[in-house]
Scaffold this active site. Structure first.
Site, PDB file in Angstrom:
ATOM      1  N   LYS A  28       5.950   3.763  18.423  1.00  9.28           N
ATOM      2  CA  LYS A  28       6.062   5.142  17.933  1.00  9.28           C
ATOM      3  C   LYS A  28       6.580   6.059  19.036  1.00  9.28           C
ATOM      4  O   LYS A  28       7.407   6.950  18.788  1.00  9.28           O
ATOM      5  CB  LYS A  28       4.708   5.633  17.421  1.00  9.28           C
ATOM      6  CG  LYS A  28       4.250   4.901  16.161  1.00  9.28           C
ATOM      7  CD  LYS A  28       2.774   5.178  15.866  1.00  9.28           C
ATOM      8  CE  LYS A  28       2.327   4.502  14.579  1.00  9.28           C
ATOM      9  NZ  LYS A  28       0.843   4.517  14.438  1.00  9.28           N
TER      10      LYS A  28
ATOM     11  N   THR B 149       0.826  -1.208   0.000  1.00  9.54           N
ATOM     12  CA  THR B 149       0.000   0.000   0.000  1.00  9.54           C
ATOM     13  C   THR B 149       0.861   1.259   0.000  1.00  9.54           C
ATOM     14  O   THR B 149       0.707   2.127  -0.866  1.00  9.54           O
ATOM     15  CB  THR B 149      -0.916  -0.001   1.239  1.00  9.54           C
ATOM     16  OG1 THR B 149      -1.662  -1.214   1.228  1.00  9.54           O
ATOM     17  CG2 THR B 149      -1.865   1.172   1.207  1.00  9.54           C
TER      18      THR B 149
ATOM     19  N   ILE C  53       1.987  13.619   9.205  1.00  4.02           N
ATOM     20  CA  ILE C  53       2.216  14.800  10.052  1.00  4.02           C
ATOM     21  C   ILE C  53       3.718  14.921  10.310  1.00  4.02           C
ATOM     22  O   ILE C  53       4.324  13.971  10.802  1.00  4.02           O
ATOM     23  CB  ILE C  53       1.488  14.680  11.411  1.00  4.02           C
ATOM     24  CG1 ILE C  53       0.071  14.120  11.223  1.00  4.02           C
ATOM     25  CG2 ILE C  53       1.445  16.021  12.110  1.00  4.02           C
ATOM     26  CD1 ILE C  53      -0.598  13.757  12.560  1.00  4.02           C
TER      27      ILE C  53
ATOM     28  N   LYS D 287       8.590   1.673  12.104  1.00  2.00           N
ATOM     29  CA  LYS D 287       8.682   1.989  13.538  1.00  2.00           C
ATOM     30  C   LYS D 287       9.109   0.795  14.373  1.00  2.00           C
ATOM     31  O   LYS D 287       9.838   0.936  15.344  1.00  2.00           O
ATOM     32  CB  LYS D 287       7.349   2.518  14.054  1.00  2.00           C
ATOM     33  CG  LYS D 287       6.205   1.553  13.831  1.00  2.00           C
ATOM     34  CD  LYS D 287       4.850   2.200  14.001  1.00  2.00           C
ATOM     35  CE  LYS D 287       3.755   1.302  13.453  1.00  2.00           C
ATOM     36  NZ  LYS D 287       3.738   1.205  11.985  1.00  2.00           N
TER      37      LYS D 287
END
Lengths: 466, 466
Positions: A208, A15, A139, A108
């Site tokens: 994260k 993806t 972000i 991550k």
């Protein structure tokens, strides 16, 4: 392809990889203009060429399942890793670094477990690892932390870093759905995996947080340093009581600098493996403070900025000693938001400035000492407690007696009217208490014959004043 | 001071300069660790040495009012400009660039008027201008735009960029204060200047928008390209009707990419000075679209993320074609938040990466063509209209007849009951209409003898779906 094009190799073409290929294809002119030279996706390493999903955006002859062929491709100084996971992917990343190639990664899990080794390997071979896409999707929180907030001693991070959990909690809060219904819906909409464990257990957010906290506090943080609790045992009753008390429940990832005096038992339980004096010296930035690192469902005031973050969105609140509170908000996952971060990293690496920044500034965890953490039981917090109590005279006296003996005082009690002799929910909000003391008291309360089952206990997170 | 220290000169030593001196002094060890070398504030140029306010953080012998002495200071490759304003300050900045010194500035007024010239001068002398502090104080919006969102074609910016105005509007909304009372309070708290014109007129936000839009859209934008309207004529009645209709009023700074087909009259009113064909070629990033650049009071849905931004806080919403909606939030002014941005820039320039980034990437307005703007009257928007009407039969018919003849249709009407024959407020919400057509219709409505005074007209801003 122009002769001064910069060549990119990509590992993985699912993806996110498809999104990266799409951006590089559709915005080729814009990127060439910004960079002063074109970007050329030269080779893509996949497990199965026949199954590779690039939406027709990668020419068939660029796809290969042969790692040796991939790594021997000429003029390919940047490797983009969007395969995810560890194992073989991690060996590919090491191989790329050892071959003197810059790495852009969204991984991550790999960084939270092997960050310091990988950054050291990159430094040894004078290349850079860019990882904006590893946290909070599109972000630009890593860029902000590494560069934009550089003047700050960071005091705390509070993040909504898992969109699946935030979607489920939003549906429970706003639509009154049960956890199971909201999860099923998230799965139907593609927000949650068939096996949602990584998300709902808080593990994804913990990975994260490890990446973010390393950067923010200048220490080396591993996923295992983060204490975590998921949303999978949350009851709709707690969502409703939260609203009644003026709170929302969010799964927060929290890293707070905490001074020792705030904590009850400082040494043996906190998992530190060095005498204080040595740590204090090594841990120069943190000085005498330690970090509380945790992911858990949290009561936050309904008017707090993070309480306004709904659905699958993410947000990160950063408290810096000079800037005060700043918050970044946006889509923390999904094909194109994640590809946005990956391709921004590609351009920043290709222009040369990002590798120079990594070399010139001391930001990455290979140069930092291990984090000093505060054990979860030493956390001082306000707590929400819900228990099921037999509605007979004297119950509240017995409960508050046990809490009082542990030094825990109450700030609010909620008990709705019922018929005497029935089991009813009894909700208590405490003043600040040490978690270990509270859990011990709850163990005693659970033993009372007038209490049914295990009391529920959720931390109330009071963020600093803005 | 260690021999490898990097020397900084500072122009101005008021509030922000004092904050910069404070950070450099108090966090010297942290910055030396991050940068690998200490930062040394060598000289500070002020108008009056006796009056210089640095809170004792700058040694007296470093202060000078002699520009020649300042510029001849040895080993001072970075000049920080925190004096503000233009005139002599702008000549100092030019002098620094011409002497091959990097410049860190918080000066939005200077950049909004002279940006392209200054960036060109910097490029000529192979130095950089860093300007994170010029917009939104400590929130790293420039860093995000320049680097973190690099992969995006930006489609729109919506910002709350003036904390004074947002404070006043918040007080009017939440406390029901009048504009005059809220302003007086803002002045008493130090949020507003004795002469608040720059803030409340929207001019300050327009300067910031010019700086942001240049970067975001890859065009050269001057303050004068931004159409602006302030909050100084807002009536409490409009705040109340907004709430009744489900909206909040915010002073928004808006830059939107707008395709020509959305606009009525494309050429003569839009102030373009080149034939379309030439502009389309020069303006390669914008292609066939133009920008709507404006600052004005705006109705936004009460549930929108920007509506949650209260008091003196700032926020910037960026819509990128890949990332979707991202928002940054924090303190847009004040001593330490602004100093946070200035010192972050100092560290990023000192490490060498920022100058390389400016040189390698084509981001700054000296390399861009002039923006192509859409005239305010060609804006297509929904509108809120409030007029004072005599409550007699047939008034609404005459008003809607005039609007209908201009092709403007209504989506909502609010009229509270009153005694026949009295003047009452009549509130109308329109469907999308061209602003020029609406204003013409309002001129006609104003002439009706049943209408008292000039109708109030406020734009309703429908931000893209997240």
């Amino acid at each position: 392809v122009s002769s001064n094009a910069i060549g990119i190799g990509m590992i993985g073409c699912g993806t996110v990889g498809g999104g990266v290929a799409k951006l590089l294809h559709e915005q080729a002119a814009l990127y060439a203009q910004r960079l002063g030279r074109p970007v050329d996706l030269r080779r893509v390493l996949v497990r199965d060429v026949a199954k590779a999903c690039a939406g027709g955006l990668v020419q068939k002859d660029k796809l290969t399942a042969d790692a040796d062929a991939f790594f021997s491709t000429a003029d390919m100084p940047i490797i983009v890793e969007v395969a995810g996971g560890r194992g073989v992917v991690s060996t590919y990343v090491r191989r790329a670094l050892e071959a003197g190639k810059h790495v852009v990664t969204a991984n991550k899990a790999m960084l939270a477990a092997e960050g310091p080794e990988l950054f050291a390997l990159a430094r040894k071979h004078k290349v850079a690892i860019a990882f904006e896409a590893s946290v909070a999707g599109g972000i630009p929180v890593i860029t902000a932390m590494q560069f934009g907030l550089m003047a700050n001693r960071i005091d705390a991070l509070y993040g909504i870093l898992n969109g699946t959990c935030n979607y489920i909690l939003t549906e429970m809060t706003r639509e009154g759905k049960s956890y199971a219904t909201a999860l099923a819906e998230a799965q139907a909409k593609g927000y949650a995996e068939a096996d949602p464990t990584l998300d709902v257990s808080g593990k994804d957010a913990a990975q994260k947080l490890a990446v973010l906290a390393s950067l923010a506090f200048g220490v080396s943080v591993n996923e295992s340093d983060v204490w975590n609790e998921g949303i999978d045992s949350l009851d709709l009753a707690d969502i409703r009581f939260a609203a009644e008390l003026g709170y929302d429940i969010k799964l927060l990832a929290i890293a707070e600098r905490t001074h020792r005096s705030e904590f009850g038992v400082p040494s043996s339980e906190s998992g530190r493996d060095l005498p204080d004096s040595q740590l204090a010296t090594r841990n120069s930035e943190l000085g005498t403070s330690a970090l509380s690192l945790r992911v858990h469902p949290s009561f936050i005031h309904a008017s707090a900025p993070l309480a306004q973050v709904r659905g699958s969105f993410n947000a990160l609140s950063v408290y810096g000693h000079a800037v005060g509170h700043t918050m970044s908000y946006g889509r923390g996952a999904g094909q194109m938001p994640t590809a946005s971060a990956v391709v921004s990293d590609i351009l920043n690496v290709a222009s040369g400035w990002y590798p120079l920044a990594c070399q010139a500034m001391h930001l990455l965890s290979d140069r930092q000492s291990r984090v000093q953490t505060v054990a979860a039981n030493d956390l001082v917090s306000r707590f929400y407690i819900r228990m099921t109590a037999l509605d007979v005279p004297g119950v509240m006296a017995r409960v508050s007696d046990i809490l009082g003996q542990s030094g825990i005082s109450l700030s609010a009690i909620l008990q709705h009217e019922a018929n005497v002799g029935q089991f009813v929910p009894l909700v208590i909000v405490t003043h600040k208490a040490r978690q270990g003391a509270l859990l011990d008291a709850l163990d005693q309360i659970e033993q009372l014959e007038v209490i049914d089952g295990k009391p529920v206990c959720i931390r109330i997170v009071d963020m600093p004043a803005e």
